[in-house]
Write a protein that holds these residues in place. Structure first.
Motif, short mmCIF file in Angstrom:
data_model
loop_
_atom_site.label_atom_id
_atom_site.label_comp_id
_atom_site.label_asym_id
_atom_site.label_seq_id
_atom_site.Cartn_x
_atom_site.Cartn_y
_atom_site.Cartn_z
N PHE A 234 0.82 -1.21 0.00
CA PHE A 234 0.00 0.00 0.00
C PHE A 234 0.86 1.26 0.00
O PHE A 234 0.39 2.34 -0.38
N ALA A 235 2.11 1.14 0.43
CA ALA A 235 3.01 2.30 0.44
C ALA A 235 3.85 2.39 -0.83
O ALA A 235 4.19 3.49 -1.28
N THR A 236 4.17 1.23 -1.42
CA THR A 236 5.08 1.23 -2.56
C THR A 236 4.40 1.01 -3.90
O THR A 236 4.99 1.28 -4.94
N ASN A 237 3.17 0.51 -3.88
CA ASN A 237 2.45 0.19 -5.12
C ASN A 237 1.19 1.07 -5.17
O ASN A 237 0.14 0.71 -4.66
N ARG A 238 1.31 2.23 -5.81
CA ARG A 238 0.22 3.20 -5.85
C ARG A 238 -1.03 2.63 -6.51
O ARG A 238 -2.15 2.84 -6.04
N LEU A 239 -0.84 1.89 -7.60
CA LEU A 239 -1.99 1.32 -8.31
C LEU A 239 -2.74 0.35 -7.40
O LEU A 239 -3.97 0.41 -7.30
N ARG B 26 -1.96 1.38 -16.08
CA ARG B 26 -1.60 -0.01 -15.86
C ARG B 26 -0.19 -0.29 -16.39
O ARG B 26 0.19 0.18 -17.47
N PRO B 27 0.62 -1.05 -15.65
CA PRO B 27 1.94 -1.43 -16.16
C PRO B 27 1.81 -2.22 -17.45
O PRO B 27 0.86 -2.97 -17.64
N SER B 28 2.78 -2.09 -18.32
CA SER B 28 2.71 -2.80 -19.61
C SER B 28 3.14 -4.23 -19.51
O SER B 28 2.88 -5.03 -20.40
N ARG B 29 3.79 -4.61 -18.40
CA ARG B 29 4.27 -5.99 -18.26
C ARG B 29 3.10 -6.94 -18.07
O ARG B 29 2.03 -6.58 -17.62
N ASP B 30 3.36 -8.17 -18.39
CA ASP B 30 2.35 -9.23 -18.18
C ASP B 30 2.60 -9.86 -16.85
O ASP B 30 3.38 -10.77 -16.69
N ALA B 31 1.92 -9.37 -15.83
CA ALA B 31 2.14 -9.87 -14.47
C ALA B 31 1.59 -11.25 -14.30
O ALA B 31 0.64 -11.63 -14.88
N GLY C 247 -3.24 -7.43 -11.76
CA GLY C 247 -2.10 -7.24 -12.66
C GLY C 247 -1.01 -6.36 -12.11
O GLY C 247 0.02 -6.17 -12.77
N SER C 248 -1.20 -5.84 -10.89
CA SER C 248 -0.25 -4.87 -10.34
C SER C 248 0.77 -5.50 -9.39
O SER C 248 1.66 -4.79 -8.90
#
Length: 461
Positions: A255-260, A456-461, A378-379
């Protein structure tokens, strides 16, 4: 696990079936409460525990079981979850007392948490990003279909074979789902295998979450304020404990490092908190103010989950091509419009207006939920998929409890402990207006959270 070794469609069908019956088990029993109360001679408080025990159990165990699935294997947890659900349901058929039935409802909640905390993670693991939104959309659609059909199926079963028949169906489905999981899904997913399970954090989280949710759901009773405060203090201590743990049961740092991840979950919490109690308030309005029978009121209220189911299946697919932030934010905004429309309710509001308004709310919720869930799943890294899936479920149940707590508190402020009658219709309408205004304002905050999450990140999580 390599994508080609798993039949994705079989896995999706299994997740959809369990996604359908998880809300069904929670909602259908509400229709049976008068019959259960009559058989076991229950008062209103004891009767509420029949319904509440399932929700509390599910909410308490979702996060710990999501983490346990990351460590021990998601297939294993979902398989045993179906078995726990089946056994608890089968025993519920023969419950000799209310206390025993409540214990089996807790078991149902535990089994449902094991299934729900892993289902979304398995979809995210198996489906590539270009197909994930569609699969999540179908899963979310199954949830809303379960909610929409639970009054219909539950009513038929109760009329045909009594309230105990509601426990027969999930018992059968649980066994069949466990067999299908074992036979049709090869391999295992456990990216966090080898990590130590945080038992200390779990033992702090479970009672704190239980006290907070139960207390908030029973506001404004004095004891409820005390329970809510103690539960909230325990959750604060839990967060501080997890920040100092090497392998926490709940990765608070996300919650602190992953804004999405943080803002999408916050938006989900607000979305459920502002929409769940709408059905509760409108059911009172339709029956007490407009004089409808329970069956007539149910036929009106079913419009919302039906529209949700249709839109959610499409919006999930759209989120594979369009940034989910745009879809989810638009959905929250549409829900806010629907809530503002409900502030126009009066004694003689036409049913057609209600149906349109419920359709708008259903459209907003359906447009928000699937893309937002796609964003959350996906995040995160694959080793956190079970945790993320459990967090999604926790936001849903916590939001539902907060929604009911807020609605109950406002109703109490306007009409006290009195039942709704001809003399306080005006006070009830003012209370409903206030509830919908508060929900609409909170939805505005939800629009901000949804939009501010970033792309959204472009990587395929």
């Amino acid at each position: 696990m390599p994508e080609k070794t798993v039949n994705k469609n079989v896995l999706l069908i299994l997740v959809m079936v369990t996604s359908f019956f998880t809300p069904f088990i929670g909602a259908a029993v509400n229709l049976a409460l008068p019959g259960i109360a009559g058989e076991f001679d229950l008062n209103a408080v004891a009767m509420s525990w029949i319904a509440m025990s399932y929700l509390l159990s599910s909410a308490m165990f979702l996060v710990p079981l999501g983490k346990l699935a990351d460590i021990m294997g998601r297939k294993r947890i979902v398989l045993w979850g179906n078995l726990v659900l089946a056994v608890s349901s089968a025993l519920g058929v023969f419950a000799p007392s209310a206390e025993v039935l409540i214990a089996f409802r807790v078991g149902q909640g535990l089994g449902s948490a094991m299934v729900f905390s892993t289902g979304m993670a398995l979809i995210t693991e198996v489906f590539p990003q270009r197909e994930r939104g569609r699969a999540i959309g179908y899963s979310v659609t199954a949830v809303y279909t379960g909610l929409a059909l639970s009054p219909v199926i539950g009513g038929v079963l109760i009329s045909w074979a009594g309230w105990r028949s509601l426990f027969v169906v999930p018992a059968i489905i649980g066994v069949l789902a466990a067999i299908a999981t074992h036979a049709a899904i090869p391999g295992e997913w456990a990216e966090a295998r080898g990590e130590k399970f945080d038992l200390k954090g779990t033992l702090l989280y479970i009672p704190s979450m239980c006290l907070f949710m139960y207390g908030f759901a029973h506001l404004p009773a004095p004891a409820a304020f005390a329970l809510t405060s103690v539960g909230l203090a325990g959750l604060v201590l839990f967060v501080r404990t997890e920040l100092g743990t090497t392998s926490p049961v709940f990765e608070v740092r996300l919650f602190a490092t992953n804004r999405l991840f943080a803002l999408a979950n916050f938006a989900a919490l607000i979305n459920y908190a502002t929409t769940f109690a709408v059905t509760f308030v409108l059911s009172l309005y339709l029956q007490y103010i407009q004089g409808m029978s329970p069956r007539e009121a149910g036929m009106v209220l079913i419009a919302q989950p039906l529209v949700m189911a249709v839109v959610a299946s499409r919006s999930g697919k759209w989120s594979d091509r369009i940034d989910p932030r745009l879809l989810a934010s638009a959905g929250m905004a549409v829900s806010a419009v629907g809530l503002l429309m409900l502030t126009l309710l009066r004694d003689d509001t036409p049913t057609a207006f209600l149906l349109v308004t419920l359709g708008v709310l259903g459209m907003g919720f359906g447009l928000f939920s699937s893309p937002n869930t796609n964003s959350i799943m996906g995040s995160v890294e694959k080793r956190h998929l079970g945790l993320a899936s459990g967090t999604v479920g926790t936001m849903r149940l916590t939001g539902q409890m907060l929604s009911m707590g807020l609605a109950t508190l406002v109703l109490h402020l306007f009409i006290g402990d009195s039942p709704v009658h001809a003399g306080n219709h005006g006070a009830f309408i003012r209370a409903a207006d206030t509830i919908f205004i508060v929900f609409a304002a909170l939805s505005g905050l939800g629009v901000w959270a949804s939009w501010s999450r970033g792309r959204r990140p472009s990587r395929d999580a």
